[in-house]
Design an enzyme around this catalytic site. Structure first.
Site, PDB file in Angstrom:
ATOM      1  N   GLU A 162       1.151  -0.952   0.266  1.00 48.48           N
ATOM      2  CA  GLU A 162       0.073  -0.035   0.224  1.00 48.48           C
ATOM      3  C   GLU A 162       0.841   1.110   0.242  1.00 48.48           C
ATOM      4  O   GLU A 162       0.723   2.062   0.773  1.00 48.48           O
ATOM      5  CB  GLU A 162      -1.169  -0.234   1.232  1.00 48.48           C
ATOM      6  N   GLU A 168      -4.720  -8.226   0.726  1.00 49.66           N
ATOM      7  CA  GLU A 168      -6.041  -8.036   1.804  1.00 49.66           C
ATOM      8  C   GLU A 168      -7.033  -8.062   1.277  1.00 49.66           C
ATOM      9  O   GLU A 168      -7.672  -7.345  -0.014  1.00 49.66           O
ATOM     10  CB  GLU A 168      -5.140  -7.283   2.328  1.00 49.66           C
TER      11      GLU A 168
END
Length: 356
Positions: free
Chosen positions: A163, A280
């Site tokens: 991220e 995720e």
């Protein structure tokens, strides 16, 4: 009825006549019932050199987030709760931490339930991407390479600073621009390879958030097809209607900037050779506002059937997120757990991993 029977009898006689005229072998074939063809054996799904399954989808988990409990214990407990071995074991590390740990290696070598590590590492922790790219943290990188070579020859997934969008700074002097991330990623992979690390499978994991995809620098993050093996996505949906990112599994794959394309379409169009890992994912509701997640969990298999480039999904399970206000657990309601266990039981996830 009578005329139909007469025509049928005439056709049968004509068939016998033609068969005998053609010879005894043909006549025998015409009058002997055909043995039904045996059903082809079901295809066995296995992973290749880059841990990409030839069929099916890899199933994984990151359990016990923000609990402080040992990740291996939480992972095993989650497997019992969900009803399936989570083949991908997702763990998180930063800076000079020594890993893979003994507990992580034991999970890989479990004779009954072998798993593959998804190691998430913030190499730049306490420094900057620019410093990593400049070689100023090479001792940290070399120590990791040496530890892997000494302790774990099995293949593993490696994510560098998952991220990254959330950490980008546009000031060139910050050392944390999108281009700095790309340079950092490329340097780390090159350095690890130069140290003889051949068992890592490289993943770049995005947030895939429409806010960041709209930024002019978003395109500068991608490190390059020559150093990326899998494209990852960390994305979530809310089971609460009219709440932030409410939706189903398709929505977490298709977020896009205004006028742009969804993440799945972007990845498959621009990097067609790369498998996609949902590194995720999860369905959440606010703590104290329990909402059934069955709709979200029931939406997964139909979307996977339409999205052949998704080769792995990894659920992030926690009762309380980083900000303390969202429950992403699979068992926040009995109906949610029942739906998730049904999803986990699908043969879609029957994939044998080959780690050597």
């Amino acid at each position: 009825m009578l005329r139909k029977s007469v025509y049928s009898l005439a056709a049968l006689v004509a068939g016998f006549g033609a068969a005998f005229a053609a010879g005894p072998a043909t006549a025998h074939a015409a009058t002997t019932p055909t043995t039904p063809a045996a059903k082809p054996a079901a295809q066995k799904c296995v992973t290749d050199a880059k841990l990409v399954p030839n069929c099916g989808v890899l199933w994984g988990a990151a359990a016990g987030g923000f609990t402080g409990k040992p990740r291996d214990e939480e992972h095993k407990a989650w497997e019992k709760l969900s009803g399936r071995t989570a083949t991908i074991f997702h763990t998180y590390h930063k800076g000079d931490e020594k890993f893979p740990t003994a507990a992580e290696i034991a999970m890989v070598r479990d004779p009954a339930k072998p798993r593959v590590l998804l190691l998430n590492w913030r190499v730049e922790y306490g420094s900057t991407w620019a410093n990593v790219a400049a070689g100023k943290l090479d001792a940290r990188i070399d120590a990791f390479a040496a530890r892997v070579k000494a302790t774990m020859p099995e293949k593993f997934f490696l994510v560098l600073n998952h991220e990254p969008e959330d950490d980008v700074r546009t000031d060139a002097a910050s050392g944390m621009t999108a281009k700095d991330f790309r340079s950092s990623y490329r340097h780390v992979i090159a350095r690890l390879k130069s140290k003889g690390l051949t068992n890592m499978i490289n993943v770049v994991a995005y947030m895939g958030n429409e806010k960041w995809m709209a930024q002019s620098w978003w395109k500068d993050l991608y490190p390059g097809d020559d150093v990326v093996d899998w494209i990852g996505l960390d994305s979530y949906v809310s089971s609460e209607q009219n709440y932030y990112h409410a939706g189903v599994f398709a929505d977490l794959l298709d977020r896009k900037a205004k006028g742009g394309v969804g993440f799945y379409d972007w990845a498959t169009k621009n990097h067609a050779s790369k498998p996609i890992m949902v590194a995720e994912w999860g369905a959440y509701h606010r703590i104290g506002k329990v909402v059934d997640k069955a709709k979200q969990f029931n939406s997964v298999l139909p979307e996977l059937a339409k999205r052949p480039k998704v080769k792995a999904i990894v659920y992030f399970d926690t009762k309380k997120d980083l900000f303390g206000d969202r429950d992403i657990s699979i068992d926040s309601a009995p109906s949610s757990l029942a739906a998730f266990r049904k999803l986990a039981a699908s043969p879609k996830f029957n994939v044998q991993i080959k780690l050597k």
